[in-house]
Each structure stands twice: as C-alpha cells, then as structure tokens.
Design an enzyme around this catalytic site. Structure first.
Site, PDB file in Angstrom:
ATOM      1  N   PRO A   1       0.804  -1.220   0.000  1.00  0.00           N
ATOM      2  CA  PRO A   1       0.000   0.000   0.000  1.00  0.00           C
ATOM      3  C   PRO A   1       0.845   1.281   0.000  1.00  0.00           C
ATOM      4  CG  PRO A   1      -0.940  -1.586   1.500  1.00  0.00           C
ATOM      5  CD  PRO A   1       0.382  -2.146   1.056  1.00  0.00           C
ATOM      6  N   CYS A   2       0.411   2.230  -0.803  1.00  0.00           N
ATOM      7  CA  CYS A   2       1.202   3.446  -1.004  1.00  0.00           C
ATOM      8  C   CYS A   2       0.595   4.692  -0.375  1.00  0.00           C
ATOM      9  CB  CYS A   2       1.380   3.685  -2.501  1.00  0.00           C
ATOM     10  SG  CYS A   2      -0.187   4.022  -3.356  1.00  0.00           S
ATOM     11  N   GLN A   3      -0.606   4.585   0.177  1.00  0.00           N
ATOM     12  CA  GLN A   3      -1.306   5.792   0.628  1.00  0.00           C
ATOM     13  C   GLN A   3      -0.478   6.652   1.568  1.00  0.00           C
ATOM     14  OE1 GLN A   3      -2.521   2.717   0.506  1.00  0.00           O
ATOM     15  NE2 GLN A   3      -4.651   2.703  -0.143  1.00  0.00           N
TER      16      GLN A   3
END
Length: 149
Positions: A77-79
């Site tokens: 996940p990059c958020q």
C-alpha cells in the site's frame, strides 16, 4: 514427474489487487500458487481469473497457510507515502503493512522478490523510508526489483 513435463515456476502475490502482476507472470509461464488481498470484490475477481490459486485475505494473518514459491510479488500500500497523502510513511497504518509482507518473505525465502510502489516512497521522510525498505531487503538475500509506478 514424467520426462515430458517441465517444472513451472511458482508465484505468490501479496496485495494482489485484481491480479496484474499475477497475469503477467502467468503469461511468462509461471503458475500462481496463492494470492493475498483484503478487499472482497478484488478477491472475487481473483477467484474468477485464477481458480487454481489459493486465496487469503490478510497479510497480517495468512502466513501459516502460505506455501513456499519461487517468486513473491506485490505492490504494498502506497497511501502513506504518496505525495497526495498525509505522508505518515512506513509508520502509517497502510504502508506499514510492508513489514508484515517482509515477514512473509523472510519466512518463505523465495528466490526472487518483485516490489512496486509510488515515487513518493523516495522522498518519504526525506528518503529515510526508502532507506528502511532497502535495509530490510538486504539481509533477505533475495534477488529483488523495486519498481515505481
């Protein structure tokens, strides 16, 4: 194994989404052994596209059920590292799942690891998060690729 049969290398997919990495690897001759994806709708798509792969829901709890594979792929996940986000970095609730994924990688010891993330990882916390990612990968001694989206 019969002499006419050849070994198809195996791939396990973390944060599988709808199977982009998996599809690419299968087109290259691999067979997807398992996929880990938390979103129900994505898992439904994966089950339809990869009926031979075992489905798992959560990187935090799936390890006892995962089998060794030749390659582990994933776009963690990059958020929390995205320049569009709040920039919590690897301390963030989502991007911090990187450490759970690396526990899986360390436990299963694949020959290859392919990771993908956004370019914001490079600048997250003035580069310290990328340094942490690299320092986490080095002792694992897998051949790896860190690509950016």
């Amino acid at each position: 194994m019969k002499p006419s049969q050849t070994h198809r290398p195996t791939v396990g997919s973390l944060f599988a989404g709808i199977g982009g990495f998996d599809l690419g690897f299968e087109r290259a001759g691999f067979i997807t052994s398992w996929q880990v994806e938390i979103h129900d709708i994505c898992r439904s798509v994966l089950a339809d596209r990869f009926p031979h792969a075992k489905q798992h829901k959560d990187v935090r709890t799936c390890l006892p059920e995962l089998t060794p594979v030749d390659v582990i792929v994933g776009g963690f996940p990059c958020q929390d590292v995205s320049i569009m986000g709040r920039r919590a970095g690897l301390n963030g609730q989502r991007t911090g799942l990187f450490f759970n994924a690396m526990h899986i990688v360390a436990s299963l010891a694949p020959r290859w690891l392919v990771l993908e993330n956004v370019c914001g990882l490079i600048s997250s916390h003035d580069g310290r998060d990328l340094q942490t990612v690299i320092e986490t990968l080095v002792p694992m001694r897998v051949c790896g690729v860190l690509a950016r989206a």
